[in-house]
Design a protein around this motif. Structure first.
Motif, PDB file in Angstrom:
ATOM      1  N   LEU A 253      54.110  28.390  39.573  1.00  0.00           N
ATOM      2  CA  LEU A 253      53.069  27.364  38.809  1.00  0.00           C
ATOM      3  C   LEU A 253      53.443  26.991  37.453  1.00  0.00           C
ATOM      4  N   LEU A 254      53.795  28.025  36.737  1.00  0.00           N
ATOM      5  CA  LEU A 254      53.952  27.643  35.357  1.00  0.00           C
ATOM      6  C   LEU A 254      55.109  26.640  35.144  1.00  0.00           C
ATOM      7  N   ARG A 255      55.995  26.807  35.879  1.00  0.00           N
ATOM      8  CA  ARG A 255      57.404  26.074  35.680  1.00  0.00           C
ATOM      9  C   ARG A 255      57.342  24.768  36.441  1.00  0.00           C
ATOM     10  N   ALA A 278      52.248  36.814  31.818  1.00  0.00           N
ATOM     11  CA  ALA A 278      50.968  37.066  31.597  1.00  0.00           C
ATOM     12  C   ALA A 278      50.621  36.312  30.334  1.00  0.00           C
ATOM     13  N   ILE A 279      51.335  36.502  29.017  1.00  0.00           N
ATOM     14  CA  ILE A 279      50.943  35.793  28.006  1.00  0.00           C
ATOM     15  C   ILE A 279      51.237  34.274  28.037  1.00  0.00           C
ATOM     16  N   GLU A 280      52.286  33.719  28.727  1.00  0.00           N
ATOM     17  CA  GLU A 280      52.539  32.283  28.930  1.00  0.00           C
ATOM     18  C   GLU A 280      51.264  31.831  29.707  1.00  0.00           C
ATOM     19  N   ALA A 281      50.931  32.520  30.829  1.00  0.00           N
ATOM     20  CA  ALA A 281      49.702  31.970  31.719  1.00  0.00           C
ATOM     21  C   ALA A 281      48.627  31.815  31.021  1.00  0.00           C
ATOM     22  N   GLU A 282      48.218  32.715  29.951  1.00  0.00           N
ATOM     23  CA  GLU A 282      46.958  32.649  29.197  1.00  0.00           C
ATOM     24  C   GLU A 282      46.981  31.554  28.091  1.00  0.00           C
ATOM     25  N   GLY A 286      44.336  28.972  29.367  1.00  0.00           N
ATOM     26  CA  GLY A 286      43.263  29.552  28.715  1.00  0.00           C
ATOM     27  C   GLY A 286      42.429  30.428  29.401  1.00  0.00           C
ATOM     28  N   ALA A 287      42.751  31.412  30.045  1.00  0.00           N
ATOM     29  CA  ALA A 287      42.060  32.174  31.161  1.00  0.00           C
ATOM     30  C   ALA A 287      42.663  33.673  31.055  1.00  0.00           C
ATOM     31  N   PRO A 288      41.843  34.831  31.074  1.00  0.00           N
ATOM     32  CA  PRO A 288      42.637  36.043  31.301  1.00  0.00           C
ATOM     33  C   PRO A 288      43.237  36.407  32.631  1.00  0.00           C
ATOM     34  N   VAL A 289      44.423  36.821  32.266  1.00  0.00           N
ATOM     35  CA  VAL A 289      45.305  37.473  33.269  1.00  0.00           C
ATOM     36  C   VAL A 289      44.907  38.826  33.602  1.00  0.00           C
ATOM     37  N   ILE A 290      43.994  39.048  34.654  1.00  0.00           N
ATOM     38  CA  ILE A 290      43.877  40.453  35.155  1.00  0.00           C
ATOM     39  C   ILE A 290      44.608  40.930  36.254  1.00  0.00           C
ATOM     40  N   GLU A 291      45.277  42.072  36.038  1.00  0.00           N
ATOM     41  CA  GLU A 291      46.208  42.707  36.931  1.00  0.00           C
ATOM     42  C   GLU A 291      45.452  43.869  37.688  1.00  0.00           C
ATOM     43  N   VAL A 292      45.264  44.016  38.967  1.00  0.00           N
ATOM     44  CA  VAL A 292      44.684  44.979  39.553  1.00  0.00           C
ATOM     45  C   VAL A 292      45.639  45.969  40.274  1.00  0.00           C
ATOM     46  N   PHE A 293      45.379  47.160  40.407  1.00  0.00           N
ATOM     47  CA  PHE A 293      46.471  48.036  40.845  1.00  0.00           C
ATOM     48  C   PHE A 293      45.654  48.766  42.115  1.00  0.00           C
ATOM     49  N   GLY A 294      46.596  49.019  42.963  1.00  0.00           N
ATOM     50  CA  GLY A 294      46.193  49.604  44.199  1.00  0.00           C
ATOM     51  C   GLY A 294      47.111  49.745  45.285  1.00  0.00           C
ATOM     52  N   ALA A 306      46.815  42.086  31.523  1.00  0.00           N
ATOM     53  CA  ALA A 306      48.268  42.289  31.758  1.00  0.00           C
ATOM     54  C   ALA A 306      49.019  41.779  30.504  1.00  0.00           C
ATOM     55  N   ALA A 307      48.325  40.720  29.553  1.00  0.00           N
ATOM     56  CA  ALA A 307      49.064  40.443  28.493  1.00  0.00           C
ATOM     57  C   ALA A 307      48.801  41.017  27.215  1.00  0.00           C
ATOM     58  N   ARG A 308      47.612  42.375  27.323  1.00  0.00           N
ATOM     59  CA  ARG A 308      47.726  42.870  25.934  1.00  0.00           C
ATOM     60  C   ARG A 308      47.739  44.413  26.370  1.00  0.00           C
ATOM     61  N   ASP A 309      47.469  44.825  27.589  1.00  0.00           N
ATOM     62  CA  ASP A 309      47.483  46.128  27.625  1.00  0.00           C
ATOM     63  C   ASP A 309      48.642  46.719  28.512  1.00  0.00           C
TER      64      ASP A 309
END
Length: 464
Positions: A253-255, A278-282, A286-294, A306-309
Motif C-alpha cells: 500500500l505504501l509503495r 510502522a513509522i513510514e505508515a504512521e 496519520g494513524a497509529p499502527v497497532i501490532e497485536v500478538f497471539g 509498533a513505531a514506538r515500542d
C-alpha cells in the motif's frame, strides 16, 4: 470423525452468552459496498440460512465475502454445528480437513469454492429487508464449540484448535477494549472495519468477524488485496475507519502511493512489523499502527505501538511463564494453558520482549542466531521487496541443516545480495542457497507455510 465434543449434548453449566451485542435494531452491522445491513437484517439472514443447513456436525466455512462468512458462521453455530476453518481454501488443504471430519460438509457463497466437496451447501440469496423492528438476539452456550481453527503450517503440519463461544467472547472483549480506546475518542462513536486478511484465519476471525458481532463495530464485506481496492473499500465506510492488515499488504500500500481516506488506526499481525515500516505508515496516513500478538492456540494476548515500542503489553489476566522449549500462556478463559514456541524475556508492568521462536533458533559451530533476525537483515538490503530465510531439512549423511533464502529483489543479483549480507551476518549463517524469485508462496493470511517454501526452492533448482 474427529474426537470433538458434540455441541448438541446437554450442557450442565447452562450458561448462555449472546450471539450479538447491539444497542438497537437499525444499528449498522455491515457494509455491502455503499449499502448498509442492519442488525435485525443480519439476524434474519442467519436464521434463514440456519433453517436450510444439512443435519451434520461440521461445516468447512469457505465463504469469500466476509458478510456471507459471518452469516454462515453464525448459522452453523445456531444449529449447534462446528465451523471448520482450514489453514487455506486451497483444495488440498480443504480435503485434508474434511478427511479428518467425516460427518461434515462444505459451505460457501459460490459453486466454484465448493466444487471439490462431496457434500456442499451453497449460501442462498439473502432476502433484503427481512429483519424485524425489535432485536431478538440468539444465545449460545458458554461451553459450545463453535469453531476449529488451524495453525498456518509455518513450522509443520497445520494443527486443529477447538474454540468455545465462551473463550471467544472473553478474548473478543479484550480486543474490543483496545480498539475502542484507539478508534473511538468520543462517546457513542463506532469504528468501521476494512480487513485485508481472510475471515478463516484466526486473526481475521478475531478482528473482522467477532468484533462486529461482539465489539460494537461495523465491517465491510470485502477482502481487498490490491492497494486501489483497499482505497475503494475504505471510501465505502464512514469515518473512524480501522484497517486490519498485514506487513506485506501495508508495504504494498505504501509503495503504491495511493492516498487513503482518514484512518482511526491500522492493526497488523501474522508477521513481525518492521519498525521502519510502522513509522513510514504512521507518517503517511496519520494513524497509529497497532501490532497485536497471539496465535491460533491462544488468540490475541498482547499489543504494542509498533513505531514506538519494542516491548509488548499483555492483556489483563493473561499470564506468561518461560519454559525450556517456549512460553506457557494462561488466562481465565483458557480451558488449559497453551505452550507457544516463542521465547520471551519478561519485564515489569506485565510487559515482555520477544527473543525469537524455539523453532527459529539456530546453533551452528557454537554460534547462535535466529531465522527472524536473519530475515530482518535480508529485508533491510537495498532493493529487496520481500524475502525470507529458513532452514532446510538435515542432510541424511552429515546431519547438518543448511540455511536457505528466497527473495524478491528486482534488478539485484543473487551474488550481490549474498555479498551485502556478509557485512551484517556471520558467515556460518549466510543462506546457501539464496534464490531470487518473482513471488513468495504466501497464503491468504500472508504467512509462508514451510512446505510451500521447500517446494518453491525446489522449483528454483529445476530452472538452473
Amino acid at each position: 470423525m474427529s474426537a470433538v465434543v458434540d455441541n448438541r449434548a446437554p450442557d450442565t453449566a447452562g450458561k448462555l452468552l449472546p450471539l450479538l451485542h447491539a444497542d438497537h435494531a437499525t444499528q449498522v452491522f455491515a457494509w455491502h459496498g455503499n449499502e448498509s445491513v442492519s442488525c435485525t437484517d443480519f439476524l434474519a439472514h442467519v436464521r434463514q440460512v440456519a433453517a436450510l443447513l444439512p443435519d451434520l456436525v461440521y461445516a468447512a466455512n469457505l465463504c469469500e465475502d466476509r458478510y456471507h462468512f459471518i452469516v454462515a458462521f453464525c448459522a452453523v453455530a445456531l444449529r449447534g454445528q462446528i465451523n471448520l476453518l482450514p489453514p487455506s481454501r486451497a483444495p488440498q488443504a480443504v480435503a485434508q480437513v474434511m478427511q479428518a471430519h467425516a460427518d461434515g460438509y462444505v459451505i460457501g457463497d459460490c459453486a466454484v469454492a465448493c466444487a471439490a466437496a462431496q457434500r456442499r451447501f451453497i449460501l442462498p440469496e439473502l432476502r433484503a429487508g427481512a429483519g424485524e423492528e425489535v432485536l431478538h438476539i440468539p444465545q449460545l452456550r458458554h461451553a459450545q464449540i463453535v469453531a476449529i481453527g488451524y495453525t498456518s503450517g509455518s513450522t509443520g503440519a497445520p494443527k486443529p484448535n477447538p474454540k468455545t463461544w465462551g473463550s471467544l467472547s472473553a478474548s473478543t472483549a479484550l480486543n474490543a477494549e483496545l480498539l475502542q480506546d484507539i478508534c473511538c475518542s468520543e462517546a457513542g462513536t463506532r469504528a468501521s472495519i476494512v480487513a485485508t486478511v481472510p475471515a478463516q484465519h484466526m486473526y481475521g476471525l478475531e478482528m473482522s468477524v467477532l468484533q462486529p458481532l461482539l465489539g460494537d463495530m461495523a465491517v465491510h464485506s470485502a477482502r481487498p488485496l490490491f492497494p486501489v481496492d483497499i482505497v475503494h473499500a475504505l471510501l465505502e465506510v464512514p469515518s473512524q475507519r480501522l484497517l486490519v492488515t498485514t506487513p506485506v499488504h501495508l508495504r504494498a500500500l505504501l509503495r503504491s502511493g495511493e492516498t487513503l481516506p482518514e484512518l482511526a488506526a491500522i492493526v497488523s499481525a501474522t508477521a513481525p512489523m518492521p519498525t521502519e515500516l510502522a513509522i513510514e505508515a504512521e507518517q503517511r496516513y496519520g494513524a497509529p499502527v497497532i501490532e497485536v500478538f497471539g496465535s491460533t492456540e491462544s488468540c490475541v494476548i498482547a499489543h504494542r505501538r509498533a513505531a514506538r515500542d519494542e516491548p509488548w503489553q499483555l492483556y489483563a489476566d493473561v499470564e506468561l511463564k518461560r519454559q525450556p522449549d517456549g512460553t506457557l500462556v494462561n488466562a481465565p478463559y483458557f480451558t488449559a494453558p497453551v505452550l507457544l514456541a516463542d521465547i520471551v524475556e519478561l519485564l515489569p508492568e506485565r510487559r515482555f520482549v520477544l527473543s525469537g521462536r524455539n523453532s527459529d533458533l539456530l546453533e551452528i559451530a557454537g554460534k547462535r542466531a535466529s531465522l527472524g533476525d536473519l530475515t530482518r537483515c535480508l529485508l533491510g538490503l537495498r532493493g529487496v521487496v520481500d524475502g525470507v530465510v529458513f532452514q532446510l531439512e538435515p542432510d541424511p549423511q552429515t546431519g547438518l541443516a543448511r540455511i536457505a533464502a528466497l527473495v524478491i529483489a528486482p534488478g539485484r543479483s543473487e551474488r550481490e545480495l549474498v555479498d551485502e549480507l556478509r557485512h551484517s551476518t556471520d558467515p556460518v549463517f549466510l543462506p546457501r542457497p539464496l534464490r531470487c524469485v518473482e513471488n513468495l508462496p504466501r497464503n491468504e493470511a500472508g504467512k509462508l507455510p514451510r512446505e510451500a517454501l521447500l517446494a518453491a526452492l525446489e522449483n528454483c533448482a529445476r530452472r538452473i
